[in-house]
Design a protein around this motif. Structure first.
Motif, PDB file in Angstrom:
ATOM      1  N   GLU A 173       0.832  -1.197   0.000  1.00 25.76           N
ATOM      2  CA  GLU A 173       0.000   0.000   0.000  1.00 25.76           C
ATOM      3  C   GLU A 173       0.875   1.259   0.000  1.00 25.76           C
ATOM      4  O   GLU A 173       0.571   2.236  -0.693  1.00 25.76           O
ATOM      5  N   ALA A 174       1.954   1.242   0.760  1.00 23.31           N
ATOM      6  CA  ALA A 174       2.855   2.393   0.793  1.00 23.31           C
ATOM      7  C   ALA A 174       3.459   2.659  -0.580  1.00 23.31           C
ATOM      8  O   ALA A 174       3.586   3.810  -1.009  1.00 23.31           O
ATOM      9  N   ILE A 175       3.815   1.585  -1.296  1.00 27.09           N
ATOM     10  CA  ILE A 175       4.354   1.733  -2.651  1.00 27.09           C
ATOM     11  C   ILE A 175       3.298   2.342  -3.571  1.00 27.09           C
ATOM     12  O   ILE A 175       3.590   3.236  -4.374  1.00 27.09           O
ATOM     13  N   SER A 176       2.060   1.859  -3.433  1.00 22.70           N
ATOM     14  CA  SER A 176       0.959   2.364  -4.258  1.00 22.70           C
ATOM     15  C   SER A 176       0.683   3.840  -3.972  1.00 22.70           C
ATOM     16  O   SER A 176       0.435   4.629  -4.882  1.00 22.70           O
ATOM     17  N   ILE A 177       0.748   4.220  -2.695  1.00 17.94           N
ATOM     18  CA  ILE A 177       0.507   5.613  -2.308  1.00 17.94           C
ATOM     19  C   ILE A 177       1.601   6.522  -2.868  1.00 17.94           C
ATOM     20  O   ILE A 177       1.326   7.630  -3.350  1.00 17.94           O
ATOM     21  N   MET A 184      -5.051   3.546  -2.196  1.00 18.13           N
ATOM     22  CA  MET A 184      -4.984   2.696  -1.001  1.00 18.13           C
ATOM     23  C   MET A 184      -6.065   1.627  -1.105  1.00 18.13           C
ATOM     24  O   MET A 184      -6.910   1.645  -1.993  1.00 18.13           O
ATOM     25  N   PHE A 185      -6.038   0.655  -0.184  1.00 18.82           N
ATOM     26  CA  PHE A 185      -7.083  -0.360  -0.166  1.00 18.82           C
ATOM     27  C   PHE A 185      -8.440   0.281   0.120  1.00 18.82           C
ATOM     28  O   PHE A 185      -9.470  -0.146  -0.388  1.00 18.82           O
ATOM     29  N   HIS A 186      -8.443   1.318   0.966  1.00 15.33           N
ATOM     30  CA  HIS A 186      -9.656   2.056   1.289  1.00 15.33           C
ATOM     31  C   HIS A 186      -9.421   3.539   1.017  1.00 15.33           C
ATOM     32  O   HIS A 186      -8.303   4.033   1.167  1.00 15.33           O
TER      33      HIS A 186
END
Length: 218
Positions: A173-177, A184-186
């Motif tokens: 998630e941190a990589i995606s952000i 994020m997932f949410h």
């Protein structure tokens, strides 16, 4: 009977019912590369108990498609369903959808719907056969460990039961952000925020999507 099999309650109930009806059973499992350990333990056990043939399919892995796209799937952008499930399994396979969820995927072959077997009936079939995936001791649905359709209780249960998997999802998630997509997932909170929140604060976090993806529940 060829069955799309997730290791969850409904698809297991379908397999038990089909066996009781005298069908030869083949369980088709789409390995997403992000399965929970309990599920990977349970699926071959279920196949052995039912005397069923087990075929494992994999079109791609979750990590593979995440690296390729650079951002996570979410309940708004559910690319994982198509890439990991739909492309791996034949739509002609029977699916474990119960009578009380007959609105789901009416175009597919749904023996439990046709025979008026409800979710309660499905659970009873599994319990009587002693074929209940142990994930249900702490989780509401069978799915990938990083499924964006999880409830808060599922995420927190995984952090307690499998903290290394929660940490991995948090890292992804941190990589995606940090990418240009910032997904994020949410939408309103990160896994880091959920993990660090006090119990009184967790209740304030919304359940942004209360329905898991229908295909992942088979």
């Amino acid at each position: 009977m060829d069955i799309s099999y997730s290791g969850g309650m409904d698809s297991t109930a379908l397999a038990i019912w089909a066996k009781q009806q005298g069908h030869d059973i083949t369980l088709h499992f789409a390995d997403t590369g992000a399965e929970l350990p309990e599920t990977l333990w349970f699926i071959p056990r279920a196949a052995m108990v039912l005397g069923a043939k087990l075929i494992v399919h994999q079109f791609a892995s979750f990590f593979q498609i995440f690296v390729k796209r650079g951002y996570l799937p979410s309940y708004r952008v559910r690319y994982c369903t198509k890439e990991l499930k739909s492309k791996a399994l034949d739509e002609k396979y029977a699916v474990g959808i119960c009578a009380d969820e007959s609105h789901r995927s009416p175009e597919l072959y749904r023996p439990l719907v046709e025979n008026n077997i409800s979710s309660i009936d499905a659970r009873k079939l599994c319990e009587k056969a002693d074929l209940v995936n142990p994930i249900y001791e702490w989780r509401t649905h069978s799915s990938c460990f990083c499924c964006p359709f999880q409830r808060k209780s599922d995420w927190l249960g995984m952090n307690k039961k499998h903290p290394y998997l929660y940490a991995l999802a948090e890292q992804w998630e941190a990589i995606s952000i940090e990418s240009g997509h910032k997904i994020m997932f949410h939408d309103t909170y990160s896994l880091k925020q959920l993990r660090e929140a006090k119990k009184s604060e967790i209740d304030l976090f919304p359940e942004e999507c209360d329905k898991a993806c229908s295909i992942c529940l088979w």
